[in-house]
Design an enzyme around this catalytic site. Structure first.
Site, mmCIF file in Angstrom:
data_model
loop_
_atom_site.group_PDB
_atom_site.id
_atom_site.type_symbol
_atom_site.label_atom_id
_atom_site.label_comp_id
_atom_site.label_asym_id
_atom_site.label_seq_id
_atom_site.Cartn_x
_atom_site.Cartn_y
_atom_site.Cartn_z
ATOM 1 N N LYS A 66 27.230 -1.296 98.222
ATOM 2 C CA LYS A 66 27.544 -0.923 96.932
ATOM 3 C C LYS A 66 27.736 0.391 96.676
ATOM 4 O O LYS A 66 26.592 1.351 96.800
ATOM 5 C CB LYS A 66 26.538 -1.596 96.084
ATOM 6 C CG LYS A 66 26.961 -1.646 94.363
ATOM 7 C CD LYS A 66 25.935 -2.621 93.712
ATOM 8 C CE LYS A 66 26.188 -2.764 92.012
ATOM 9 N NZ LYS A 66 25.506 -3.402 91.450
ATOM 10 N N SER A 141 27.667 -6.774 88.549
ATOM 11 C CA SER A 141 28.209 -5.806 88.659
ATOM 12 C C SER A 141 28.523 -5.664 90.296
ATOM 13 O O SER A 141 29.569 -4.843 90.528
ATOM 14 C CB SER A 141 27.581 -4.503 88.497
ATOM 15 O OG SER A 141 26.155 -4.301 88.906
ATOM 16 N N SER A 165 23.322 -8.989 89.018
ATOM 17 C CA SER A 165 24.406 -8.337 89.464
ATOM 18 C C SER A 165 24.552 -8.513 91.051
ATOM 19 O O SER A 165 25.644 -8.407 91.459
ATOM 20 C CB SER A 165 24.382 -6.674 89.383
ATOM 21 O OG SER A 165 24.745 -6.230 88.019
#
Ligand code: GLN
Length: 461
Positions: A66, A141, A165
């Protein structure tokens, strides 16, 4: 997952991952690829194996990162214009630990800017598509990381989970998502969202792989004083629940929850029963306040953490500014996404004198009551079962003009975050239209491996 050895070349594993990443370009999984560097690392590992030297537990295994984890390879953007050109001077502890075991980062994945969101639509670089339906959101996210695993680009990916997330995109894409106990994994070197609920975890195809990855990245770190003493140390089969009692949270299966989602959760409860678990319904009425608590506490911490982006020290600086005030104003106006700004405004509001007691303090008190309700539930149950999200992945664009509706999607993931509890997102079924639906298992602090043990047992049935 495949680990490099004499037969399986690290270079082939990495090359395949890179090829798949490029072939899936239209999903917009990655913000940047780490091609040359990844191949170089793979070659080194193959050479070591050739020479008969010891290699790590994840030798040659490609993974996706990420893009809010810092490492000097490529830019760490957090999917925000503010950090578009930011090259990190340090490596996040979790990444350093994976690399020490031979894992190879092949690319940095898309997210909602600064991890604010639940769809990856808040990215400065545009949205990521769902692995099962390109017109739908990846979730967020950590949307890019979830889709990277769902599309079989990599066997695992790192994400961060502040209020869902990892769990929610795992559910939208049908992969395992681990949100560990707060403090299990060092937050050092990860772009901060809300420091009291930020947790670092992973996506994988099954509970066993997820456990392996987590056992490597977890552990005490002098660079993060909130990390816990190492406890992620057992083999998964040694982490069996003691009582085999599961609480099915009744409040999470009613109004506002898609009946298809409720059905998947109830079916999972039946499977647990067939595996010898006692499943009983439990009521937790306090859960209805969790979203309100979260959207006070988290913006407050977000506002504080984002203060550092002043256009002076690092990151974007507006070229339109004529004096110091304008540097702050224009830099922040240009560098942040609308959702970032919304949270800064809410956060500064709830922390301002005059409103602090009414909002922030009240929310923290309610948070304590929530923690107490969980503690009470765990006197009776090993773990709690509930949905991850109210419905399967929604259409891209569906919620973009309605932030409150977006926040509502977080209603089931934020409660464990506020209490610092481990929560697993486990593939369990699909909607009639073929969209994945996961269930969520929540346990007491540091029961992460026990939760994965339960999931693994049911996977194998
Ligand atoms: N969707 C939640 C939010 O917008 C969770 C985000 C996260 O866990 N980083 O706050």
């Amino acid at each position: 997952m495949k680990i490099a050895d004499k037969e399986t070349k690290a270079v082939d594993l990495v090359r395949r991952a890179l090829e798949r990443a490029k072939a899936s370009d239209d999903y917009h999984v990655f913000i940047s690829l780490n091609e040359a560097n990844a191949l170089e690392r793979a070659k080194n590992i193959d050479a070591k194996i050739e020479r008969g030297e010891k290699v790590g537990k994840l030798a040659g295994v490609p993974f996706a990162l990420k893009d809010n984890y810092l490492s000097p390879e490529g830019n760490t953007t957090a999917a925000a214009k503010m950090l578009e050109d930011f090259q990190a001077p340090v490596t996040a502890t979790a990444v350093a630990k994976l690399e020490a075991e031979g894992a190879i980062m092949i690319g940095r994945t898309n997210l909602d800017a600064y991890a604010h969101g639940g769809s990856t639509e808040n990215s400065y670089f545009g949205p990521t598509s769902n692995a099962f339906d390109k017109t739908r959101v990846a979730g967020g996210s950590s949307g890019g990381s979830a889709v990277a695993v769902a599309l079989d680009i990599v066997p695992f990916a790192l994400g961060s989970d502040t209020g869902g997330s990892i769990r929610q995109p795992a559910s939208y894409n049908g992969v395992v998502g681990v949100k560990p106990t707060y403090g299990a994994v060092s937050r050092y070197g990860v772009v901060a969202m809300a420091s009291s609920t930020d947790t670092m975890g992973c996506f994988a195809k099954n509970a066993e792989d997820a456990n392996l990855v987590m056992s490597i990245i977890a552990g005490q770190d002098v660079k993060d004083s909130t990390t816990l003493k190492d406890y992620w140390t057992r083999d998964l089969e040694d982490a069996r629940p003691k009582r085999k009692t599961i609480g099915l949270i009744k409040d999470t299966l009613g109004k506002g929850i898609d009946p298809e989602v409720s059905k998947v959760v109830r079916d999972y409860a039946d499977k647990l029963k067939k595996s010898g678990y006692e499943v009983k319904e439990i009521e937790m009425p306090i859960l209805k306040y969790a979203l309100a608590i979260y959207y006070i506490v988290v913006p407050a911490e977000v506002a504080s953490n984002l203060n550092r982006y002043d256009g002076i020290r690092y990151g974007h600086r507006s070229s339109e500014a004529n004096d110091l005030d304008e540097i702050y104003q224009k830099t922040r106006n240009e560098g942040f996404m609308p959702e970032n700004k919304r949270r800064i405004m809410i956060g500064n509001f709830v922390l301002s004198s005059g409103f602090y007691d009414a909002y922030y303090l009240k929310a923290q008190k309610a948070r304590t009551l929530l923690i107490q309700a969980y503690n009470k539930a765990f006197e009776e149950f090993d773990a709690l079962l509930c949905p991850v999200a109210p419905r399967p992945a929604f259409k891209i664009g569906e919620n973009t003009d309605d932030p409150l509706q977006m926040y509502m999607e977080d209603i089931l993931t934020v409660p464990p975050s506020l209490a610092g509890l481990p929560a697993m997102s486990i593939p369990a079924g699909k909607s009639k239209t073929g969209l994945p639906i996961n269930i969520q298992l929540v346990g007491p602090r540091q029961s992460d491996q026990m939760l994965l043990n339960i999931a693994a047992e049911l996977e194998n049935r």
